[in-house]
Design a protein around this motif. Structure first.
Motif, mmCIF file in Angstrom:
data_model
loop_
_atom_site.group_PDB
_atom_site.id
_atom_site.type_symbol
_atom_site.label_atom_id
_atom_site.label_comp_id
_atom_site.label_asym_id
_atom_site.label_seq_id
_atom_site.Cartn_x
_atom_site.Cartn_y
_atom_site.Cartn_z
ATOM 1 N N ARG B 2 0.823 -1.210 0.000
ATOM 2 C CA ARG B 2 0.000 0.000 0.000
ATOM 3 C C ARG B 2 0.861 1.266 0.000
ATOM 4 N N TYR B 3 0.403 2.276 -0.706
ATOM 5 C CA TYR B 3 0.932 3.627 -0.583
ATOM 6 C C TYR B 3 -0.159 4.454 0.082
ATOM 7 N N LEU B 36 7.499 10.163 10.087
ATOM 8 C CA LEU B 36 7.557 10.506 8.653
ATOM 9 C C LEU B 36 6.602 9.627 7.860
ATOM 10 N N PHE B 37 6.650 8.343 8.149
ATOM 11 C CA PHE B 37 5.767 7.433 7.422
ATOM 12 C C PHE B 37 4.306 7.806 7.663
ATOM 13 N N GLY B 41 3.933 9.450 4.384
ATOM 14 C CA GLY B 41 3.790 8.245 3.567
ATOM 15 C C GLY B 41 5.104 7.688 3.064
ATOM 16 N N ILE B 43 9.570 7.154 4.192
ATOM 17 C CA ILE B 43 10.653 7.383 5.153
ATOM 18 C C ILE B 43 11.940 7.765 4.429
ATOM 19 N N GLN B 44 11.839 8.133 3.162
ATOM 20 C CA GLN B 44 13.047 8.625 2.501
ATOM 21 C C GLN B 44 13.615 9.769 3.349
ATOM 22 N N GLU B 69 7.626 9.178 -5.513
ATOM 23 C CA GLU B 69 6.808 8.026 -5.866
ATOM 24 C C GLU B 69 5.953 7.569 -4.675
ATOM 25 N N GLU B 70 6.532 7.636 -3.492
ATOM 26 C CA GLU B 70 5.858 7.063 -2.313
ATOM 27 C C GLU B 70 4.899 8.028 -1.632
ATOM 28 N N GLY B 253 3.718 -1.336 7.247
ATOM 29 C CA GLY B 253 4.143 -0.411 8.297
ATOM 30 C C GLY B 253 3.431 -0.571 9.623
#
Lengths: 392, 392
Positions: B2-3, B36-37, B41, B43-44, B69-70, B253
């Motif tokens: 999932r995103y 962050l996630f 969305g 964690i870059q 992208e994420e 996650g």
């Protein structure tokens, strides 16, 4: 299962105390797991107080019973509440500090503020780089553990030969390696010091799963979710593509770092060529490296060779390369020294460094990673396993 | 895989902004992976800037391509160096802050000091409790993920039935579960917020392997080394002893937390009795729990029942019990609320809490852990699997 011997802890503490005196630090308060394990032999919830002269105290919240069993230190005592911290130190003759060292690279800010109030008028200074410098050079005891890990790595890498088949997913193969690792005593976790740098200990990627990632490593990988955006994915392993295994067995708190490339079929020329270059780079580094040579020199040698080749822009990550070709390793994956440009610390006997010339292309990652012990006349490889592409 | 959808992120950011305005915080700078996630969305490696009003900015160091992208956020932009931080914010119309919130419960002290210089004259305040409060109540999207995990848990717990044999070691059985988990998309890591609280996701212990540990949980275990002093050990599983599996599948996650007891043969009376009491405690808690009831009430009910029994001093750990009978869970294992005495936050629809009445004896640990969703009329169990001792 090893318990760190007292003589070992005494030497470590003495090295730290020596560094503290050189930097006019009156005492150190160590709380992070990796450092606790290194200096006290236990990670039971504790404050390790190290005076610049005299005997250290391990002040334990939980479990005291277990800390006493695990740590051979003379003074392993109960500290139930931080309120008693100063009083307990005074009881043992310690107090009136001007400066106290804490691990400010890993201590959360809220705790830092709390400790500042607790120890005032003493001034808190960062002792993390001193600690990391002490941990950088390994003892014969530590090297003995690493040699045991070396044998375990050989077993684990052999598993790929036996289990890698076309159509198996990266995740399934990762699981097989993880299971064998745990069965043989792997802790299941590896410690990384840097914030947010979490990593599963089996980093296995195939073919085009070479996506860049948040992690400070050259080969990222898609992973299973944006929440853990690196490493093995649901992708099936196919023919004529590289399967990269970057792996660390964690035994008795220590680890090595090793990467090898496996393949069904035959690799395309650019990948085979880049892999051969990686092996050459390691050979050249081995020629140059010896005690006294600056770490940065090894990086420069690698960059020169990669830059002179057709694969230069794929070296150490693509599209964004990392800034190092190697790193110290031991209790944590990211120990000192860093093998990077301008890193002037000279190599020293007893350092343990992972060197990882890797090339990353959209259709695959190749390269070799070995962990070396710095010895009198150069580097001794602790990760002996076929460095060529391993065709299965 | 999932995103996180944009509508979901927008709602989360709006909740945080609302809380910030209530606390006179002009902006938040979020850097830790779990947060962050949740809010971006991805964690870059990034700074997520959230103004108290207006659109957030995701300032990405690595990998920008992947962050785009994420994350469905409108403003995902490059920030290569902290030196550009203020300028980039100004460019988007943000500046002249009085107070900026940072995650001071997890931000290392050195970074805190660095950020303080960067943002002055703004004053840094701790926003971690606000963030944790926002994350405490789950959305329908998050609950959907948890329901998917629920099915995976059922598969994994069934594996014990098939693989537990006399003479298999705890570690080998742990490895089998880990392998099946990875194969099915488990990330291999679980996030814990508290400092030093590291944990392998398969926590499997048998018989007398009930040693206390540094970890803030009721059942520790010997582990494989003082460096990772908890969890599965080399011990072989025998007859007539409890095998406790405390497990979390991490998917997209998120995770649940579930514990069950397995046994070859027959458990001694005190263990069987304590286990039956644990089931009764859960039943009683289910009767009491509903939106509006203070979390501490559930703990008090459990303590009362355990205290009235013959097993009171073995409740929630032995010899040192933990101070809670449950905890919020989601992206991190130790989310809010805490089910502990005096924790006055009322239960609220959408909270997800693990409740774990466990009894620890020198010859074994028993008990049940379920993760519940707080619904309109009480608790809905997300971890449905036989709660009785499972004889295999």
């Amino acid at each position: 299962m090893r318990y760190t011997p007292k003589s070992e802890l005494d030497q470590r503490i003495a090295k730290l105390q020596n560094a503290m005196r050189q930097h006019d630090i009156d005492g150190a308060v160590i709380v992070q797991n990796a450092d606790l394990f290194y200096f006290a032999g236990t990670i039971q919830r504790s404050h390790l107080f190290v005076p610049s002269e005299g005997k250290p105290l391990l002040l334990v919240k939980k479990s005291l019973e277990r800390a006493k069993e695990e740590s051979p230190m003379d003074n392993v005592i109960s500290l139930d509440s931080l309120k008693e911290f100063n009083a307990v130190l005074q009881k043992y003759g310690y107090g009136q500090f001007k400066t106290l060292g804490f691990e400010l690279d890993v201590l959360p800010a809220n705790l830092y503020v709390r400790y500042q109030k607790l120890v005032e008028p003493a001034r808190i200074v960062d002792i993390s780089q001193l600690i990391r410098a002490v941990r950088m050079v390994k003892s014969p005891y530590e090297i003995e553990i690493l040699r045991d890990i070396s044998k375990l790595h050989e077993e684990i890498f052999s598993l790929i030969r036996e289990n890698m088949r076309e159509g198996i997913s990266e995740l399934e193969l990762t699981g097989i390696i993880a299971a064998a690792s745990r069965k043989n005593g792997h802790s299941g976790l590896m410690r990384v010091r840097g914030m947010n740098q979490d990593l599963f200990f089996v980093h296995l990627l195939s073919g085009k799963n070479t996506f860049p990632s948040y992690f400070d490593g050259s080969v990222g990988g898609k992973g299973v979710s944006p929440a853990f955006a690196q490493g093995s994915s649901y992708k099936m392993i196919g023919r004529n593509e590289p399967v990269l295994l970057d792996y660390s067995f964690v035994l008795d708190g220590y680890m090595l770092d090793q990467t090898r490339i496996f393949c069904h079929g035959k690799l395309p020329d650019h990948l085979a060529g880049a892999h051969a270059l990686a092996i050459d780079i390691l050979k050249e580094i081995k020629k140059v490296a010896r005690p006294g040579v600056a770490c940065g020199k090894l990086y420069d040698v690698a960059m020169q060779m990669a830059g002179d080749s057709a694969y230069g822009k794929h070296f150490l990550g693509f599209p964004e390369p990392v800034a190092f070709v190697g790193h110290g390793i031991g209790i944590e994956l990211d120990e000192l020294p860093v093998i990077a440009h301008g890193f002037d610390i000279p190599l020293e006997e007893g350092m343990v460094i992972a060197i990882e010339p890797k090339f990353v292309f959209p259709d695959g990652a190749v390269g070799v990673e070995n962990t070396y012990l710095v010895v009198k006349d150069g580097l001794e490889n602790l990760t002996v396993f076929d460095e060529e592409i391993i065709y299965v």
